[in-house]
Design a protein around this motif. Sequence first.
Motif, mmCIF file in Angstrom:
data_model
loop_
_atom_site.group_PDB
_atom_site.id
_atom_site.type_symbol
_atom_site.label_atom_id
_atom_site.label_comp_id
_atom_site.label_asym_id
_atom_site.label_seq_id
_atom_site.Cartn_x
_atom_site.Cartn_y
_atom_site.Cartn_z
ATOM 1 N N ILE A 188 60.611 -33.008 54.877
ATOM 2 C CA ILE A 188 61.586 -33.721 55.716
ATOM 3 C C ILE A 188 62.949 -33.024 55.777
ATOM 4 N N VAL A 189 63.030 -31.775 55.298
ATOM 5 C CA VAL A 189 64.293 -31.029 55.403
ATOM 6 C C VAL A 189 64.828 -30.993 56.838
ATOM 7 N N PRO A 190 63.991 -30.729 57.875
ATOM 8 C CA PRO A 190 64.546 -30.710 59.238
ATOM 9 C C PRO A 190 65.193 -32.042 59.635
ATOM 10 N N ILE A 191 64.589 -33.155 59.204
ATOM 11 C CA ILE A 191 65.149 -34.479 59.520
ATOM 12 C C ILE A 191 66.475 -34.653 58.792
ATOM 13 N N SER A 192 66.511 -34.212 57.541
ATOM 14 C CA SER A 192 67.739 -34.309 56.752
ATOM 15 C C SER A 192 68.873 -33.492 57.386
ATOM 16 N N ILE A 193 68.546 -32.292 57.862
ATOM 17 C CA ILE A 193 69.551 -31.444 58.514
ATOM 18 C C ILE A 193 70.125 -32.151 59.739
ATOM 19 N N ALA A 194 69.246 -32.710 60.563
ATOM 20 C CA ALA A 194 69.691 -33.385 61.794
ATOM 21 C C ALA A 194 70.506 -34.635 61.479
ATOM 22 N N LEU A 195 70.022 -35.429 60.534
ATOM 23 C CA LEU A 195 70.648 -36.722 60.234
ATOM 24 C C LEU A 195 72.018 -36.552 59.586
ATOM 25 N N PHE A 196 72.192 -35.482 58.813
ATOM 26 C CA PHE A 196 73.462 -35.286 58.093
ATOM 27 C C PHE A 196 74.272 -34.116 58.653
ATOM 28 N N ALA A 197 73.922 -33.658 59.865
ATOM 29 C CA ALA A 197 74.650 -32.546 60.494
ATOM 30 C C ALA A 197 76.132 -32.895 60.637
ATOM 31 N N ASN A 198 76.990 -32.046 60.072
ATOM 32 C CA ASN A 198 78.424 -32.323 60.111
ATOM 33 C C ASN A 198 79.223 -31.024 59.975
ATOM 34 N N SER A 199 78.799 -30.013 60.758
ATOM 35 C CA SER A 199 79.527 -28.735 60.709
ATOM 36 C C SER A 199 79.388 -28.030 62.054
ATOM 37 N N TRP A 217 72.903 -21.271 55.404
ATOM 38 C CA TRP A 217 72.010 -21.304 54.246
ATOM 39 C C TRP A 217 70.657 -20.674 54.561
ATOM 40 N N GLN A 218 70.244 -20.717 55.831
ATOM 41 C CA GLN A 218 68.987 -20.063 56.210
ATOM 42 C C GLN A 218 69.121 -18.543 56.213
ATOM 43 N N ASN A 219 70.357 -18.052 56.188
ATOM 44 C CA ASN A 219 70.617 -16.614 56.176
ATOM 45 C C ASN A 219 71.377 -16.207 54.916
ATOM 46 N N THR A 220 71.052 -16.919 53.827
ATOM 47 C CA THR A 220 71.686 -16.675 52.534
ATOM 48 C C THR A 220 70.664 -16.092 51.567
ATOM 49 N N SER A 221 71.088 -15.117 50.806
ATOM 50 C CA SER A 221 70.232 -14.558 49.760
ATOM 51 C C SER A 221 69.736 -15.670 48.843
ATOM 52 N N ARG A 222 68.427 -15.655 48.540
ATOM 53 C CA ARG A 222 67.839 -16.586 47.569
ATOM 54 C C ARG A 222 67.705 -18.007 48.116
ATOM 55 N N GLY A 223 67.973 -18.188 49.437
ATOM 56 C CA GLY A 223 67.931 -19.527 50.024
ATOM 57 C C GLY A 223 66.661 -19.767 50.833
ATOM 58 N N GLY A 224 66.730 -20.800 51.699
ATOM 59 C CA GLY A 224 65.644 -21.056 52.634
ATOM 60 C C GLY A 224 64.632 -22.080 52.165
ATOM 61 N N LEU A 225 63.485 -22.063 52.817
ATOM 62 C CA LEU A 225 62.414 -23.042 52.588
ATOM 63 C C LEU A 225 61.097 -22.270 52.513
ATOM 64 N N PRO A 226 60.719 -21.797 51.333
ATOM 65 C CA PRO A 226 59.516 -20.962 51.212
ATOM 66 C C PRO A 226 58.248 -21.707 51.654
ATOM 67 N N ALA A 348 60.642 -26.412 63.001
ATOM 68 C CA ALA A 348 61.670 -27.458 63.154
ATOM 69 C C ALA A 348 62.860 -27.179 62.239
ATOM 70 N N TYR A 349 62.584 -26.662 61.071
ATOM 71 C CA TYR A 349 63.648 -26.294 60.122
ATOM 72 C C TYR A 349 64.582 -25.244 60.735
#
Length: 431
Positions: A188-199, A217-226, A348-349
Amino acid sequence: MINSKEQIIKYFNSGIKNEKNFKIGIEHEKFLFNNADNKRIDYLKIKEMFSALFEFGWNPIFEKKDVIGLNKGDKNITLEPGNQLELSGEKLNNIHEACAESHDYLFELKQVTKKLNLSIVSAGFDPISKLNEIPNNPKERYKLMSKDMPLGGKLSLDMMYRTCGTQLNLDYSSEKDFIKKFKVVNSIVPISIALFANSSIVEKKKSKYLSYRSKVWQNTSRGGLPKLFFEEIDFEKYADFVMNFPILFIQEKEKYISGKKYSFSDFMNGKISEISNRLPTEYDLSNHLGTIFTENRLKKYIELRSMDTCGWDCLCAGPAFYIGMLYGNLDEIYDIVSKWDKNKIINAYIESPQKGFNTQLMGKDLLYWASTFLDISQKGLEKRDVLNKNKKNETIFLNHLKKLVNNKKTNADHMINKFYKNRDLNELYDK
């Protein structure tokens, strides 16, 4: 010393708690600006702030001779790379307690910022500053991170210096309970991103994103959603993931040594000559687990990290949303997400930071899924039936999210509208 996978698995098993002892931990970050020039505050101003917070019972935390944070009981205020302040709260029993803790902190912070002529910005990304305008601080690890992180992700420095998030820490009652919860929170990360989008505002302009923080964060070293995280991840699979993951740094007394040449398994096999081939301790494992910057991660509890920082009216809403589902109604939401296609979730993410509620997932938009999961959360909170002194249960904290879904507008949309009416920077500051 940690020299086997079994010891890492044992570490995760030691986090198992009886359901009646489940706790809630919230961490949230804030940007601070000087009112005189609309610039982010420097370390000298941080020291003034910390001194002023001593009056509220906070005690200094030092690194060498430098104050780098504050402590009060089981709460900590920590200093992020660009002098963002993060409250790491106590482990509490319910959302009423967690929300009260945040509001007490807000009261103290507002007294101090007023006294020092500062303003707070509650957003996922700094809406004003350019990267090269942001002051740093003397925390040793950040010097090394600033050098190594950009090698693995082009927006890593933006993540360090220009983002703020809200994090939720939750417990598990067994390995099986962890497997279910981890599957849900990653799905549910994509839903969380949409629901709490504030930037949505970056350098005083529209960013073309609702959550530019998530894009970063999707373009950060060591980040993302494996992709691995969409399997039935048990403690052994997560231990394998951790062992094969590169080390960010190794702390050797007061020095930080780059780990970029090594994986944690190299450390476990005594292959790091820079530290005389010593083996990792549990402290080293804890450091490693805390420098894996994925959207969710495992320590001795599960950390959820996909929410933008938002204003005080919405701060309690994120924890309430997740607690209702994960502590109150896990089976119902697991039944839904376990049927989803991981490739569609990842798609979706990637799209949700820009498209928000209009992102498609499994044939529905994220507005539909946000509404569906809010209902599931509401039922879970009703089932928990934890009352405050006014006999109200935790569902009261979902009201902000219900308004967003009913109006089909995110916090980011509201920020764009508010700021672009008159381009007044004061509109970006917390009132």
